[in-house]
Design a protein around this motif. Sequence first.
Motif, short mmCIF file in Angstrom:
data_model
loop_
_atom_site.label_atom_id
_atom_site.label_comp_id
_atom_site.label_asym_id
_atom_site.label_seq_id
_atom_site.Cartn_x
_atom_site.Cartn_y
_atom_site.Cartn_z
N SER A 105 21.02 50.63 25.14
CA SER A 105 19.80 50.88 25.90
C SER A 105 19.63 49.88 27.02
O SER A 105 19.07 50.19 28.08
CB SER A 105 18.58 50.82 24.96
OG SER A 105 18.63 51.85 24.02
N MET A 106 20.11 48.65 26.79
CA MET A 106 19.98 47.61 27.81
C MET A 106 21.17 47.60 28.77
O MET A 106 21.05 47.18 29.91
CB MET A 106 19.85 46.24 27.13
CG MET A 106 18.58 46.10 26.31
SD MET A 106 18.44 44.48 25.51
CE MET A 106 19.65 44.68 24.18
N GLN A 107 22.32 48.07 28.28
CA GLN A 107 23.53 48.09 29.11
C GLN A 107 24.25 49.41 28.86
O GLN A 107 25.07 49.51 27.95
CB GLN A 107 24.43 46.92 28.76
CG GLN A 107 25.69 46.86 29.62
CD GLN A 107 26.55 45.67 29.24
OE1 GLN A 107 26.12 44.78 28.52
NE2 GLN A 107 27.78 45.65 29.73
N PRO A 108 23.93 50.46 29.61
CA PRO A 108 24.49 51.79 29.37
C PRO A 108 26.01 51.79 29.27
O PRO A 108 26.69 51.02 29.94
CB PRO A 108 24.01 52.60 30.58
CG PRO A 108 22.77 51.90 31.02
CD PRO A 108 23.01 50.44 30.76
N SER A 109 26.49 52.65 28.42
CA SER A 109 27.92 52.71 28.14
C SER A 109 28.73 53.27 29.30
O SER A 109 28.26 54.11 30.05
CB SER A 109 28.14 53.60 26.91
OG SER A 109 29.50 53.87 26.70
N GLY A 110 29.96 52.79 29.42
CA GLY A 110 30.90 53.36 30.36
C GLY A 110 31.84 54.31 29.64
O GLY A 110 33.06 54.24 29.80
N PRO A 249 15.80 54.70 33.61
CA PRO A 249 17.25 54.64 33.82
C PRO A 249 17.98 53.96 32.68
O PRO A 249 19.13 54.25 32.41
CB PRO A 249 17.40 53.84 35.12
CG PRO A 249 16.09 54.02 35.82
CD PRO A 249 15.07 54.08 34.73
N CYS A 250 17.33 53.02 31.99
CA CYS A 250 18.00 52.30 30.91
C CYS A 250 18.11 53.13 29.65
O CYS A 250 18.83 52.77 28.74
CB CYS A 250 17.26 51.00 30.60
SG CYS A 250 17.33 49.81 31.95
N SER A 251 17.35 54.21 29.55
CA SER A 251 17.40 55.03 28.34
C SER A 251 18.40 56.17 28.48
O SER A 251 18.53 56.99 27.58
CB SER A 251 16.01 55.61 28.02
OG SER A 251 15.63 56.50 29.05
N MET A 252 19.09 56.22 29.59
CA MET A 252 20.03 57.31 29.83
C MET A 252 21.42 56.76 30.06
O MET A 252 21.59 55.69 30.62
CB MET A 252 19.61 58.11 31.07
CG MET A 252 18.20 58.68 30.99
SD MET A 252 17.99 59.92 29.72
CE MET A 252 18.83 61.29 30.51
N LEU A 253 22.41 57.49 29.63
CA LEU A 253 23.78 57.11 29.88
C LEU A 253 24.16 57.48 31.31
O LEU A 253 23.56 58.36 31.91
CB LEU A 253 24.71 57.83 28.91
CG LEU A 253 24.51 57.48 27.44
CD1 LEU A 253 25.47 58.30 26.60
CD2 LEU A 253 24.74 56.01 27.21
#
Length: 262
Positions: A105-110, A249-253
């Motif tokens: 949630s704090m650092q969206p996945s790549g 934006p932080c809650s979305m991948l």
Amino acid sequence: MSIGGLGRLPIQRNSLREQIAGALREELMAGRLAAGGNFTVKEIAELYGVSATPAREALVDLAAQGLLRAEHHRGFTVPELSWTDFLEIFEARVMLTDSAFRRLSMQPSGYDWSRLSSLRRRAEAAARAARAGQLDVMVGCDRRFWNEMSGFLENQRIADYLDWLRVQSWMFAARFLRAREQLAGVCWDRQSELVELIASRDLAGARRMIGEYNLFTVRLLAQLAGESLESVSVLPLLTAEPAGTLPEPCSMLPTPPPPMGR
């Protein structure tokens, strides 16, 4: 213990140790190697038609993982996991996945979006096996699905640890599930819905559904084992709504890249 009734999976000669360990791991997960059962290296070697060396190496590997217990002069024994054991396994799994999703949630996945089609296939296979109540098929499909899902977390150490916990969870659950005459529709079958939440980059929704899955699992096993949910210390994590204080934006991948050639 008689092991003559076990399913004999084909063993590839290029990796005997790993192949035997993998075959035995699925036997343990499905409860075909029952808790308390004892067997020797010689029995396993004969079952799979191999020499004693790779059979011994595979058994030692599984014992090192805590999936078997080495008995002096008696071979190897399948441990009998208690409800307390299961709660430790379950709570570790819940806390680890919840923490991983908070990090995302704090650092969206790549996430490698090219894996999405494979994840969908794994989900469909796991859901079909659950709806059909095919325990022997279900354990393998379920493990492969969640292993594929773990790529989303982008941390191989977490993935490996979660896989180890999942194997033990099935070892505990299998004896109760095998005791039921009908398994069709009993186990969780919403894998495809979870994948679509991932595909739509709805991280909060995916985290919520994994919480629902864990709650479903612990309720089912508490019922089958005749235990109370009061002993489940992580229950508040499963019933609480995910925090909604993060910026949108932080809650979305991140949006997956468009297909090549367009």
